[in-house]
Design a protein around this motif. Structure first.
Motif, PDB file in Angstrom:
ATOM      1  N   ARG A  11       0.872  -1.183   0.000  1.00  9.43           N
ATOM      2  CA  ARG A  11       0.000   0.000   0.000  1.00  9.43           C
ATOM      3  C   ARG A  11       0.903   1.224   0.000  1.00  9.43           C
ATOM      4  O   ARG A  11       1.607   1.492   0.963  1.00  9.43           O
ATOM      5  CB  ARG A  11      -0.937  -0.026   1.195  1.00  9.43           C
ATOM      6  N   THR A  12       0.879   1.991  -1.094  1.00  6.73           N
ATOM      7  CA  THR A  12       1.902   3.006  -1.358  1.00  6.73           C
ATOM      8  C   THR A  12       1.315   4.406  -1.395  1.00  6.73           C
ATOM      9  O   THR A  12       0.245   4.634  -1.980  1.00  6.73           O
ATOM     10  CB  THR A  12       2.591   2.715  -2.702  1.00  6.73           C
ATOM     11  N   ALA A  13       2.027   5.353  -0.762  1.00  2.00           N
ATOM     12  CA  ALA A  13       1.658   6.766  -0.799  1.00  2.00           C
ATOM     13  C   ALA A  13       2.733   7.540  -1.550  1.00  2.00           C
ATOM     14  O   ALA A  13       3.930   7.327  -1.332  1.00  2.00           O
ATOM     15  CB  ALA A  13       1.507   7.314   0.621  1.00  2.00           C
ATOM     16  N   VAL A  14       2.312   8.449  -2.410  1.00  2.00           N
ATOM     17  CA  VAL A  14       3.222   9.314  -3.165  1.00  2.00           C
ATOM     18  C   VAL A  14       3.199  10.697  -2.535  1.00  2.00           C
ATOM     19  O   VAL A  14       2.133  11.307  -2.403  1.00  2.00           O
ATOM     20  CB  VAL A  14       2.800   9.396  -4.646  1.00  2.00           C
ATOM     21  N   VAL A  15       4.372  11.193  -2.151  1.00  2.00           N
ATOM     22  CA  VAL A  15       4.479  12.500  -1.506  1.00  2.00           C
ATOM     23  C   VAL A  15       5.232  13.437  -2.450  1.00  2.00           C
ATOM     24  O   VAL A  15       6.407  13.209  -2.762  1.00  2.00           O
ATOM     25  CB  VAL A  15       5.208  12.394  -0.158  1.00  2.00           C
TER      26      VAL A  15
END
Length: 404
Positions: A11-15
């Protein structure tokens, strides 16, 4: 991602939702999502309109301008930092404390002190996080995608096996061209916001690949100059390098070169290995020239690179996901990422002090440990100017060409 669920998508978040996120990270994440390896669950940017548009276009369910809120609300497994280097330390530590792995765009951090603070957070250092299980993580890794193409894997294996004999002489060249408009962007060319000049921001990929192929370096003698651009940092640098195995090398980084090229050449006892490209390579960009008398069958094996996997964010992300699932330390994390930043720091120190610098020399108490300019006269920003340098906010996006 918990090691107890090795087959679950990360589960990946892009900042940071600027050019590097759109051009490189998002396509790689989408490809792996189609393979069931990742799932993009969140996006963060200080510009609420920009992150909203990014999330809508990519079908990402959560968008926020608050990194800490996202970490609390979403609890991602992997945080991908596509932001300027000045905020990498704070963002990496926040993500690690929230239990997430980190994949951070280059340059990794503006200083070795910042890098070491991130590594300390992995191990439950000064941030009070519980110690994790050895190399299993979470940990922070750096985007050094040139290590991960099939060409580099093939040549690295042959070098490690001694197929080419001893490495003797090497050359590493990143000679690119950037005009005045490029440096009109306020955060470019400034130590506090870009992290350094071409040695840090442009040539770092070729330098990292050279070090990966050649092994530990022992000494660097550097020179730097500000010849064209009105910037704080350099616009060209050169270095002479001695490696622990006795080999010697030259490194050239420039943004003054209209005929742009990225090149590595390694002369060994039994062959010369050359890589010539610009912003990324394929197998065809490598050339192996044998010394006289080398067996033709051996040469044929050397030149068989196998299936072509270009150097790319996708190639590295695929390797990173595999390492996380297997509980392994990724090659560009910890000491594997630090050695490149230490080399670049040593290049600056040598250039600005006009003295050779040895590996392991720069540590706490050394002015170059906390700032790449080291407070050197003529290179460190004037105190009166420092307050005027625009500082990117946590979650700011890295507006950068896809290739850089």
């Amino acid at each position: 991602m918990s090691p107890h669920h090795p087959n679950s998508p990360l589960r990946t978040a892009v900042v940071g939702t600027g050019g590097i996120a759109r051009g490189s990270h998002l396509p790689a994440l989408r490809t792996l999502a189609a393979e069931g390896a990742t799932e993009i669950v969140a996006a963060v940017d200080v510009d609420a309109d920009a992150v909203g548009a990014f999330a809508d276009e990519a079908g990402i369910p959560y968008a926020s301008s608050d990194l800490d809120a996202m970490l609390t609300d979403v609890r991602p497994d992997l945080v991908v930092l596509c932001t300027p280097p000045a905020v990498h330390r704070a963002q990496s530590v926040a993500a690690l404390r929230a239990g997430a792995w980190v994949w951070c765009e280059k340059p990794p951090c503006p200083s070795l002190a910042d890098y070491d603070a991130v590594e300390a957070a992995e191990k439950g250092g000064d941030d009070g996080k519980d110690s994790k299980d050895g190399d299993a993580g979470p940990y922070a890794s750096i985007v050094f995608q040139h290590r991960f193409g099939s060409g580099a894997r093939h040549v690295r294996r042959l070098l490690r096996e001694g197929a080419f004999g001893r490495p003797l002489v090497a050359h590493c060249q990143t000679t690119w061209y950037r005009d005045a408009a490029y440096y009109a962007v306020p955060w470019r060319g400034r130590w506090a916001t870009e992290g350094g000049g071409p040695a840090m921001g442009h040539g770092i990929h070729q330098t990292d690949l050279l070090l990966d192929l050649m092994g530990p370096w022992s000494e660097v003698r550097g020179m730097a100059a500000r010849l064209v651009h009105d910037v704080e940092s350099e616009d060209v640098s050169t270095a002479q390098v001695r490696f622990a195995n006795g080999a010697v090398a030259t490194v050239v980084n420039s943004v003054l070169s209209p005929d742009e090229v990225s090149r590595i050449r390694i002369d060994c006892e039994r062959a010369t290995i050359e890589l010539t490209h610009l912003y990324g390579y394929r197998n065809a960009d490598w050339r192996i020239t044998p010394a006289p008398g080398v067996d033709e069958a051996a040469v044929a094996a050397w030149r068989d690179f196998g299936p072509d996997e270009p150097s790319s964010h996708l190639a590295q992300l695929r390797a990173l996901v595999a390492d996380i699932r297997a509980g392994r330390r990724h090659a560009t994390s910890g000491a594997g990422g630090r050695r490149t930043l230490e080399f670049i720091t040593a290049l600056y120190k040598s250039a600005f002090t006009e003295t050779p610098v040895r590996a392991g020399e720069i540590g706490p108490g050394d002015p170059y440990y906390t700032a790449l300019h080291g407070g050197a006269p003529g290179w460190a920003p004037a105190e009166a100017l420092q307050t005027d340098i625009p500082q990117p906010e946590a979650g700011a996006r890295k507006e950068e060409e896809e290739h850089a």
